[in-house]
Design a protein around this motif. Sequence first.
Motif, short mmCIF file in Angstrom:
data_model
loop_
_atom_site.label_atom_id
_atom_site.label_comp_id
_atom_site.label_asym_id
_atom_site.label_seq_id
_atom_site.Cartn_x
_atom_site.Cartn_y
_atom_site.Cartn_z
N ILE A 44 48.40 38.17 47.17
CA ILE A 44 48.66 37.15 46.15
C ILE A 44 49.86 36.28 46.50
CG2 ILE A 44 49.26 36.77 43.73
CD1 ILE A 44 46.35 37.58 44.18
N GLU A 45 50.91 36.88 47.04
CA GLU A 45 52.09 36.07 47.38
C GLU A 45 51.76 35.06 48.48
OE1 GLU A 45 55.00 35.89 45.80
OE2 GLU A 45 54.02 37.24 44.36
N GLU A 46 50.93 35.47 49.44
CA GLU A 46 50.52 34.54 50.49
C GLU A 46 49.67 33.42 49.90
OE1 GLU A 46 48.04 34.42 54.74
OE2 GLU A 46 48.45 36.36 53.77
N MET B 150 34.97 44.19 46.35
CA MET B 150 34.84 43.51 45.07
C MET B 150 36.23 43.09 44.61
SD MET B 150 31.85 45.56 43.12
CE MET B 150 31.91 44.33 41.82
N PHE B 151 36.36 41.84 44.22
CA PHE B 151 37.64 41.36 43.70
C PHE B 151 37.92 42.08 42.38
CE2 PHE B 151 36.97 38.46 46.98
CZ PHE B 151 38.02 37.56 47.13
N THR B 152 39.11 42.64 42.26
CA THR B 152 39.48 43.39 41.06
C THR B 152 39.86 42.43 39.93
OG1 THR B 152 41.83 43.52 41.62
CG2 THR B 152 40.38 45.25 42.51
N ARG B 153 39.89 42.96 38.71
CA ARG B 153 40.30 42.15 37.57
C ARG B 153 41.72 41.61 37.78
NH1 ARG B 153 38.55 41.13 32.55
NH2 ARG B 153 36.84 42.66 32.72
N ASN C 147 42.62 37.73 37.85
CA ASN C 147 43.58 37.19 36.88
C ASN C 147 44.70 36.43 37.59
OD1 ASN C 147 42.54 37.89 34.34
ND2 ASN C 147 43.34 39.97 34.47
N SER C 148 45.16 36.97 38.71
CA SER C 148 46.22 36.30 39.47
C SER C 148 45.74 34.98 40.05
CB SER C 148 46.72 37.21 40.60
OG SER C 148 47.32 38.38 40.09
N ILE D 98 34.79 35.11 37.54
CA ILE D 98 36.08 34.48 37.23
C ILE D 98 35.93 33.41 36.16
CG2 ILE D 98 36.01 32.71 39.05
CD1 ILE D 98 39.05 33.36 39.50
N ALA D 99 34.74 32.83 36.03
CA ALA D 99 34.51 31.81 34.99
C ALA D 99 34.69 32.38 33.59
CB ALA D 99 33.12 31.22 35.13
N SER D 100 34.54 33.70 33.44
CA SER D 100 34.64 34.33 32.12
C SER D 100 36.08 34.58 31.70
CB SER D 100 33.87 35.65 32.11
OG SER D 100 34.49 36.62 32.94
N LEU D 101 37.05 34.38 32.60
CA LEU D 101 38.45 34.59 32.26
C LEU D 101 38.99 33.40 31.46
CD1 LEU D 101 39.82 36.11 35.60
CD2 LEU D 101 38.87 37.29 33.60
#
Length: 367
Positions: free
Chosen positions: A131-133, A157-160, A164-165, A195-198
């Motif tokens: 995430i920092e990168e 699988m991308f985690t929640r 979110n990040s 991700i569209a559901s966030l």
Amino acid sequence: MSMLAIKYGAINLGQGFPSFDGPEFVKEAAIQAIRDGKNQYARGFGIPDLNIAIAERFKKDTGLVVDPDKEVTVTTGCTEAIGATILGLINPGDEVILFAPFYDSYNATLSMAGATIKTITLRPPDFAVPIEELKSTISKNTRAILINTPHNPTGKMFTREELNSIASLCIENDVLVFTDEVYHKLVFDMEHISIASLPGMFERTVTMNSLGKTFSLTGWKIGWAIAPPHLTWGLRQAHTFITFSTSHPFQCGAAVALRAPDSYFIELKRDYMVKRAILMEGLKAIGFKVFPSSGTFFVLVDHTPFGFENDVAFCEYLIKEVGVAAIPSSVFYLNPEEGKNLVRFTFCKDEATLRAAVERMKEKLRK
């Protein structure tokens, strides 16, 4: 590699197409559509019944309500959805961030659009998003981030938390997300999240999907893109001049498929978990370092225990001398060096084929 596999009579565990056919009720629906005369051009953005079925399925899977006519576009496979989205929404010089390794269509289409491509590498064993990168890579010129979950070729699988990040960074920096979710029903160890559901993400997201992986009908080439009207407008301009419309009778079959009972998807997952276990346990027994596959029908392994210089040399040996085909993973990176130790196998084959491939490797592959 598939051509080499044919030449040498190798069992093809490389290219991701099933060795078994799709369900009869879906094929019969397409056949009936042909008999009913549904053989001329379809409406450009999809026949009404399929657009409605896609919207219904999306609501069931994500909770989001979308307008079938204004926010759903049927395309000729997800690869065309990717192409139309990129060509319709990316201008020359726009920066787009990819997570490597990635499906090779992304890089090719972004190059056609004149985009500036930035990559962030997901590294074994867990292929977590740095995430920092990502935060430091986003600039004032970043137009979009392209994600693929479940992820080809890693099976990640991308985690929640990761999603979110990413979502927070996109909202903060006014960045779009293009998300390829063709393996969303092939998930084994955790929940798939669109991700569209966030919160705050639907209005900046294009969600791309297809029929082929879930229903073992890859040759039908039925895909779609779901997006708010202002993004749909752009991708439809490109879609109009790429294919204009998609096979009419296959769209009729796809509408029936997407209304399949829950039992179909439960059985699909159960069958693929058995196939995954056969291949992954076999590869471990042979001596590969096998990385987790939480989704898709792919598994990534480290081939270096067998002493080859790189992934291409190993895959050529595997085909010619062992009789099994895999995909060298360097093709999934902008910098091939990053993937030279990895190869991809697929388990979208019948159990007998998987067992036969494992046995060939046990007999002939030596450390």
